[in-house]
Design an enzyme around this catalytic site. Structure first.
Site, PDB file in Angstrom:
ATOM      1  N   GLY A  39     -43.927 -27.504 -17.798  1.00  0.00           N
ATOM      2  CA  GLY A  39     -45.503 -27.755 -17.790  1.00  0.00           C
ATOM      3  C   GLY A  39     -46.052 -26.646 -17.345  1.00  0.00           C
ATOM      4  O   GLY A  39     -45.575 -25.684 -16.455  1.00  0.00           O
ATOM      5  N   THR A 220     -53.905 -12.424 -23.089  1.00  0.00           N
ATOM      6  CA  THR A 220     -52.560 -11.700 -23.179  1.00  0.00           C
ATOM      7  C   THR A 220     -52.105 -11.843 -24.778  1.00  0.00           C
ATOM      8  O   THR A 220     -52.627 -12.775 -25.516  1.00  0.00           O
ATOM      9  CB  THR A 220     -51.396 -12.871 -22.494  1.00  0.00           C
ATOM     10  N   ASP A 252     -47.258 -18.205 -18.380  1.00  0.00           N
ATOM     11  CA  ASP A 252     -47.567 -18.815 -17.267  1.00  0.00           C
ATOM     12  C   ASP A 252     -46.715 -18.020 -16.078  1.00  0.00           C
ATOM     13  O   ASP A 252     -47.335 -17.700 -14.976  1.00  0.00           O
ATOM     14  CB  ASP A 252     -46.595 -20.308 -17.235  1.00  0.00           C
ATOM     15  N   ALA A 282     -39.620 -12.652 -17.969  1.00  0.00           N
ATOM     16  CA  ALA A 282     -39.193 -13.974 -18.061  1.00  0.00           C
ATOM     17  C   ALA A 282     -38.963 -14.404 -19.652  1.00  0.00           C
ATOM     18  O   ALA A 282     -38.043 -15.368 -20.129  1.00  0.00           O
ATOM     19  CB  ALA A 282     -40.602 -14.852 -18.050  1.00  0.00           C
ATOM     20  N   GLY A 287     -35.472 -20.518 -21.217  1.00  0.00           N
ATOM     21  CA  GLY A 287     -36.316 -21.855 -20.594  1.00  0.00           C
ATOM     22  C   GLY A 287     -37.652 -21.404 -20.006  1.00  0.00           C
ATOM     23  O   GLY A 287     -37.936 -20.252 -20.189  1.00  0.00           O
TER      24      GLY A 287
HETATM   25  O1  RIB Z   1     -46.515 -22.576 -21.259  1.00  0.00           O
HETATM   26  C1  RIB Z   1     -45.293 -23.349 -21.506  1.00  0.00           C
HETATM   27  C2  RIB Z   1     -44.966 -24.615 -21.270  1.00  0.00           C
HETATM   28  O2  RIB Z   1     -46.396 -25.366 -21.921  1.00  0.00           O
HETATM   29  C3  RIB Z   1     -43.913 -25.520 -21.447  1.00  0.00           C
HETATM   30  O3  RIB Z   1     -43.143 -25.552 -20.194  1.00  0.00           O
HETATM   31  C4  RIB Z   1     -44.221 -26.800 -21.843  1.00  0.00           C
HETATM   32  O4  RIB Z   1     -44.134 -27.898 -21.278  1.00  0.00           O
HETATM   33  C5  RIB Z   1     -45.766 -26.533 -22.286  1.00  0.00           C
HETATM   34  O5  RIB Z   1     -46.562 -27.413 -21.060  1.00  0.00           O
END
Ligand code: RIB
Length: 321
Positions: A39, A220, A252, A282, A287
């Site tokens: 997420g 990015t 993220d 990362a 994952g």
């Molecule tokens: O940015 C990556 C994320 O996008 C994943 O973890 C997935 O859940 C989506 O929200």
């Protein structure tokens, strides 16, 4: 140190590696299934916390095992989950991810991520926020609540960081409430109409966002690193060379690092260096949240690093803002 308040999504990621993307109507056999916490909102919260920020998560999960597991992952990273709601009768958000050669395609069912409303965001800000804190959000929660949250946070004097992903059309008015926007190439094209296939095109797109009221734009570009425009400052940040395993959550991690840097008073240049190295690291792990590095991993990657004393003192924020 300023707080980082994240209004964002939590998804359980179900990911499978494939040799190529499936075609319409095709069943493809893949390998290396992975169930892990993701997420965009939660990933960014975990990244900021793991890199040293005081992070508070505002979001919602269903009353199910995925929701409980996502909460545990945030808590383990040190994120305050006092405003994470557990909703009966609505499932936790889920992301189905196909990984091909380190890259990915994602399909989402937002579930409980769409439950919170503007009044919930306002109530959390009433409780938590002080001028100078950071409000960080994306576009995986209810869209009107997200735009209302940005406006409310900006009105209260918070520094707003907006990850316009997944890209939707954003009202011109909302950009005036954004201090820093972070977006990738695809999102840049959807939002500005300019695909950043050169530094000139990138700069044109970023200047457009600045003309709409944003102070700092971070774009990015995957293996090409990132470009940042803030006032007269133009930064080309190239990533260290790494062996890419999985890029899920790399963007993220970049954004979480920017939020940490703002909260801890690092300069814009230091913030970008942290973000670039954290996101590269990362990519070397499989994952989303489980791949996000710690502050000491990033300091080793940076070589000289940012001195510990700087990391623990409040500062003026990203230079050039
Ligand atoms: O940015 C990556 C994320 O996008 C994943 O973890 C997935 O859940 C989506 O929200």
């Amino acid at each position: 140190m300023s707080k980082v308040i994240v209004f964002g999504s939590l998804n359980m990621d179900l990911t499978i590696e494939c040799d190529r993307m499936p075609r319409m109507g095709e069943t493809l056999t893949g390998r290396n299934f992975l169930l892990n916490a993701g997420g965009k909102g939660a990933n960014q919260a975990v990244a900021a916390a793991r890199l040293g920020a005081d992070v508070h998560m505002l979001g919602a999960v269903g009353a199910d095992v995925f929701g409980d597991s996502l909460r545990a992952s945030l808590e383990q990273a040190g994120v305050d989950c006092g405003r994470l709601q557990r909703i009966e009768g609505t499932p936790t958000g889920v992301a189905s991810i196909t990984r091909v050669a380190g890259d990915n395609c994602i399909v989402l069912d937002p579930g409980a991520n769409h439950v919170l409303r503007p009044k919930d965001v306002k109530a959390a800000l009433d409780e938590l926020a002080h001028p100078g804190d950071i409000f960080l959000t994306q576009l995986e929660c209810d869209i009107p609540s997200t735009f209302a949250g940005l406006a409310e946070a900006h009105r209260r004097g918070l520094y707003t960081i907006f990850n316009s992903a997944p890209a939707v059309s954003v009202p011109r008015e909302t950009w005036k409430s954004v201090d820093l926007v972070c977006l990738n190439e695809t999102e840049c094209e959807i939002v500005t109409g300019v695909f950043p296939d050169s530094d000139d095109a990138a700069r044109r797109a970023m200047e457009l966002l600045v003309s709409w009221g944003v102070s700092t734009v971070a774009l990015t570009l995957g293996a090409q690193g990132s470009r940042v425009l803030s006032g007269d400052t133009w930064i080309v940040s190239l990533p260290p060379s790494v062996e890419v395993v999985d890029t899920t959550g790399a963007g993220d991690t970049y954004i979480g690092a920017l939020a940490m840097a703002r909260a801890r008073g690092l300069s814009l240049e230091e913030a970008i260096a942290w973000a670039t190295h954290a996101s590269a690291l990362a990519c070397t792990r499989l994952g989303a949240q489980q791949a996000i590095p710690s502050a000491s991993d990033v300091m080793s990657s940076l070589g000289t690093g940012v001195p510990e004393d700087k990391m623990s003192s409040p500062g003026t924020g990203l230079a050039g803002d």
